[in-house]
Design an enzyme around this catalytic site. Structure first.
Site, short mmCIF file in Angstrom:
data_model
loop_
_atom_site.label_atom_id
_atom_site.label_comp_id
_atom_site.label_asym_id
_atom_site.label_seq_id
_atom_site.Cartn_x
_atom_site.Cartn_y
_atom_site.Cartn_z
N HIS A 1 0.83 -1.21 0.00
CA HIS A 1 0.00 0.00 0.00
C HIS A 1 0.87 1.26 0.00
CE1 HIS A 1 -3.46 -2.59 0.94
NE2 HIS A 1 -2.66 -3.18 1.80
N SER B 1 16.48 20.20 -17.20
CA SER B 1 15.36 21.12 -17.40
C SER B 1 15.83 22.33 -18.20
CB SER B 1 14.82 21.58 -16.04
OG SER B 1 13.99 22.71 -16.17
#
Length: 491
Positions: free
Chosen positions: A155, A276
């Site tokens: 989970h 970037s």
């Protein structure tokens, strides 16, 4: 060829149907089509269906066309497909009386069905080769990191300590099943439709076993209608691709999350990262992003093919033969690209071992073993032990107390509050249970994460991988030997 029809093809039909199809098939299918032509011709000669002298003249011309390659073809899309363009070149060389005999005892239907099986068979073997490379890379990493302890997550929350080798071994088992699916799909693909004709075979005394053998197939298909109608093998291959791509996507997702600053467990190499345009500090794990996305393209191919095929009659039609397999080639291209990218990413990845063990020591992932100790040494049921440890963790988190500060006294107090009896565990037992290295080492049940059991898993995977590599080599060997046989017949 269009004697039955009273008008020429419309420009729209040529532009939107035949020209794009021929352009694609010109390079994908040229070699396979020439092999089918030659195998069929050898059979016609062997069975006395055409004279040796005629067959020799046709074969010499086919050899010339093959050596010139697909780029030398002057494509006329009005001829509808690649085969008729090749036949036009052949007839231009030897005349219609000679060249027209090549198509004796066959149809475009079984010709293209055979070419498609040859092409898809090749694609499966290429993917198998890449899958074996990827599995060897994973095996090397798993052997290297079989002692490195990390947290397993359920989970997306800390669960229990395992080893990195155990995680990588799990991926090896998944990819082993992927390979088995490709083997099964390859086996069902590797039968020859050649000789099925348009649908009802032929009255000529053809030898389908000979052409099947010359083309490297296991045997001819047993039913002529099935030979030209069946495309379920393509769905089976793409289903295997889809599951393989899904497994790679899930591996990518884990590495992607672990590479975040918040986790800091993984760093991809600069060679597979991008920066970037505005943020100079960025190092983006782009291969992982693309691998995840490519699994969607593979699924799209499967959905496209299924939705087309399910609405076709069990026979020959253009939607089946001309449209249904388009998704196959996109899926094959994407899954091959994903496998290459994954292999290079894993081959250069860095795992942050110190951060892995640090997290495992401090995220309460070891307390399941503490509950086990309470069962073994405290004489309580596991459900009672679960209750005690659950309360203990809750109190420690609220007090911002690290798991390393668990004491025997704290356990004694909580057990009395919850059960009305004091459970006393020694500090030595507590510390051993909460040590992630000892924790993982103790999980030595079959299939567990202990280094000793991981080594057994890897040995099994190593044996299976060597066997699969041998299988792949044998398939390539058979195909090459049959090509040599075909060449010897030609000579």
């Amino acid at each position: 060829m269009r004697e039955r029809l009273k008008s020429n093809l419309s420009n729209n039909v040529v532009t939107h149907l035949f020209a794009p199809s021929i352009e694609t098939e010109q390079y994908r299918s040229f070699e396979s089509m020439m092999e089918v032509n030659k195998a069929h011709l050898v059979m016609l000669i062997s069975e006395g269906i055409i004279k040796f002298e005629v067959g020799k003249e046709i074969m010499d011309s086919l050899e010339e066309i093959g050596e010139a390659g697909p780029e030398q073809l002057e494509i006329n899309p009005n001829l509808e497909d690649l085969y008729f363009n090749i036949e036009a070149v052949l007839i231009n060389k030897v005349g219609k009386e000679i060249g027209g005999q090549l198509h004796t005892g066959r149809s475009r239907n079984d010709l293209y069905a055979t070419v498609l099986r040859l092409n898809s068979r090749k694609a499966v073997l290429e993917i198998c080769h890449l899958l074996i490379e990827l599995r060897y890379t994973l095996l090397t990493l798993a052997e290297k990191y079989k002692h490195v302890v990390m947290t397993a997550y359920t989970h997306m929350q800390p669960a229990e300590p395992i080893t990195l080798g155990h995680y990588l071994s799990a991926m090896l088992y998944a990819l082993d099943r992927d390979f088995s699916r490709f083997i099964a799909a390859f086996h069902r693909t590797n039968y020859s439709p050649l000789g099925a004709g348009a649908t009802a075979s032929t009255t000529f005394p053809i030898n389908r076993k000979q052409t099947a053998r010359l083309l490297g197939f296991i045997n001819p298909m047993g039913n002529s209608l099935d030979g030209i109608a069946s495309r379920d093998y393509l769905l089976e291959i793409v289903s295997a691709m889809n599951i393989f791509a899904n497994n790679m996507s899930r591996l990518s997702q884990d590495l992607y999350i672990w590479s975040t600053d918040e986790f800091g467990l993984v760093e991809v190499d600069d060679s597979v990262a991008a920066s970037s345009s505005i943020m100079p500090q960025k190092k983006n794990p782009i291969t992982l992003e693309h691998i995840k996305a490519k699994s969607g393209h593979v699924l799209g191919g499967l959905v496209s093919m299924t939705s087309i095929m399910k609405n076709t009659p069990y026979g020959h039609s253009r939607d089946l033969a001309g449209e249904s397999h388009k998704g196959f080639w996109e899926a094959a291209s994407e899954v091959k690209a994903a496998a290459v990218l994954m292999n290079e990413t894993l081959d250069t990845v860095s795992f942050k071992e110190e951060q892995m063990i640090k997290r495992a020591k401090n995220n309460f992932s070891t307390v399941t073993e503490l509950a086990n100790v309470l069962v073994r040494e405290g004489g309580v049921s596991f459900r009672e032990a679960h209750q005690i440890v659950g309360q203990l963790v809750s109190e420690m988190i609220e007090a911002n107390t690290p798991v390393t500060k668990v004491t025997s006294e704290a356990i004694r107090k909580i057990s009395y509050q919850l059960l009305g009896k004091e459970i006393v565990i020694t500090e030595v037992s507590i510390n051993k249970a909460l040590d992630p290295v000892e924790n993982a080492k103790a999980k030595n049940a079959e299939g567990g994460p202990a280094p000793s059991t991981v080594e057994l898993q890897l040995e099994a995977m190593r044996t299976k991988l060597h066997k699969d590599r041998k299988w792949l080599e044998e398939q390539y060997k058979v195909i090459e030997e049959r090509k040599e046989d075909l060449s010897n017949f030609i000579k």
